[in-house]
Design an enzyme around this catalytic site. Structure first.
Site, short mmCIF file in Angstrom:
data_model
loop_
_atom_site.label_atom_id
_atom_site.label_comp_id
_atom_site.label_asym_id
_atom_site.label_seq_id
_atom_site.Cartn_x
_atom_site.Cartn_y
_atom_site.Cartn_z
N ASN A 13 3.03 -32.90 -79.32
CA ASN A 13 3.53 -32.54 -77.98
C ASN A 13 3.00 -33.49 -76.92
O ASN A 13 3.73 -33.88 -76.00
CB ASN A 13 3.15 -31.09 -77.65
CG ASN A 13 4.11 -30.09 -78.25
OD1 ASN A 13 5.24 -29.96 -77.79
ND2 ASN A 13 3.68 -29.41 -79.31
N ARG A 65 -18.99 -20.45 -72.78
CA ARG A 65 -17.64 -21.00 -72.63
C ARG A 65 -17.51 -21.76 -71.30
O ARG A 65 -16.95 -22.85 -71.24
CB ARG A 65 -16.63 -19.85 -72.69
CG ARG A 65 -15.22 -20.28 -72.92
CD ARG A 65 -14.31 -19.12 -73.18
NE ARG A 65 -14.50 -18.51 -74.48
CZ ARG A 65 -14.14 -19.03 -75.64
NH1 ARG A 65 -13.55 -20.22 -75.68
NH2 ARG A 65 -14.34 -18.40 -76.77
N HIS A 113 3.79 -22.54 -76.48
CA HIS A 113 3.54 -21.56 -77.54
C HIS A 113 4.76 -21.53 -78.47
O HIS A 113 5.90 -21.45 -77.99
CB HIS A 113 3.30 -20.17 -76.94
CG HIS A 113 3.03 -19.14 -77.99
ND1 HIS A 113 1.83 -19.09 -78.67
CD2 HIS A 113 3.79 -18.15 -78.50
CE1 HIS A 113 1.87 -18.11 -79.56
NE2 HIS A 113 3.05 -17.52 -79.48
N GLU A 178 10.07 -27.83 -79.01
CA GLU A 178 8.86 -27.96 -78.17
C GLU A 178 8.85 -29.33 -77.50
O GLU A 178 8.55 -29.47 -76.32
CB GLU A 178 7.59 -27.79 -79.00
CG GLU A 178 7.39 -26.40 -79.58
CD GLU A 178 6.10 -26.28 -80.41
OE1 GLU A 178 5.10 -26.93 -80.09
OE2 GLU A 178 6.12 -25.53 -81.41
C1 GRF Z 1 2.30 -26.56 -81.57
O1 GRF Z 1 2.97 -25.79 -82.53
C2 GRF Z 1 2.16 -25.78 -80.30
O2 GRF Z 1 3.22 -24.92 -80.06
C3 GRF Z 1 0.90 -25.00 -80.54
O3 GRF Z 1 0.06 -25.86 -81.25
C4 GRF Z 1 0.85 -26.82 -81.95
C5 GRF Z 1 0.37 -28.17 -81.51
O4 GRF Z 1 0.97 -29.22 -82.21
N1 GRF Z 1 0.33 -24.55 -79.28
P1 GRF Z 1 0.77 -30.72 -81.71
O5 GRF Z 1 -0.73 -31.00 -81.75
O6 GRF Z 1 1.32 -30.84 -80.33
O7 GRF Z 1 1.50 -31.55 -82.71
#
Ligand code: GRF
Length: 208
Positions: A13, A65, A113, A178
């Protein structure tokens, strides 16, 4: 506007967002990619693309945290990703943020998500959808609030579930969506087109 992307793993992503910034000329400066894991594959991709990277190792860190998050904030601010001028994308960042961090950057932290929220929040969302017998799933870009996957929704995309889907095949189809909606959401934010009112967001279309 300065963009900080937080990752823990493969960073697909992150890569989609960085490519879209270059290609579509989203008016945002990709200032830094930060990982809590020095071995994240995404770090290599970011460096290859000429983006500055920082590692704030979380393994073995014994503080609270908030103490950890303060180190992340320091790394963000070093690269100009401030609460006034910054946007933060969580892209497979496998840590829950402290309420203090979220409050400081209210409506400036985005997450993706792999389900259509509020369905199937939390881990293994694709498997949750399959196990439930859902006929559709998809993905959601939302602002991060103090809950887990509960913040105001910016964009969603739908993916039909096939009878013979496995967690792997469904995850793959969702992931390709995504990669479309996350950059699109960053573009809308960069253009100042997203308005938040309580739980609801609205998107200004051109000419309005
Ligand atoms: C994705 O499936 C996203 O939706 C989730 O974590 C995964 C991350 O994948 N939050 P990447 O590291 O972006 O390939």
């Amino acid at each position: 506007m300065n963009l900080g992307i937080l990752i823990s793993g493969r960073g697909s992503n992150m890569e989609a967002i960085l490519k879209a910034i270059k290609r579509q000329k989203i008016r945002i400066n990709p200032a830094v990619v930060i990982s809590n894991n020095q071995d994240a594959v995404g770090l290599k991709i970011a460096r290859r693309m000429g983006i500055k990277t920082e590692v704030v190792q979380s393994k073995g860190f014994s503080g609270t945290r908030w103490e950890y998050d303060r180190m992340i904030i320091k790394a963000l601010q070093k690269h100009g990703v401030t609460e006034k001028n910054g946007i933060i994308c969580l892209a497979g960042f496998m840590r829950i943020l402290s309420p203090e961090f979220i409050r400081k950057y209210r409506h400036r932290i985005l997450n993706i998500h792999p389900a259509v929220l509020p369905a199937f929040p939390g881990l293994h969302a694709q498997k949750q959808a399959l196990d439930y017998g859902a006929k559709y799933s998809g993905c959601t870009v939302h602002f991060v609030d103090e809950g887990v996957d509960t913040g105001p929704i910016i964009l969603q995309a739908i993916v039909p579930i096939k009878d013979n889907d496995t967690e792997e095949t469904l995850s793959k189809r969702i992931l390709s969506k995504e990669h479309k909606i996350y950059p699109q959401a960053v573009m809308l934010i960069a253009e100042g087109k997203v308005k938040v009112d309580g739980r609801k967001t609205s998107i200004k279309s051109q000419g309005r």
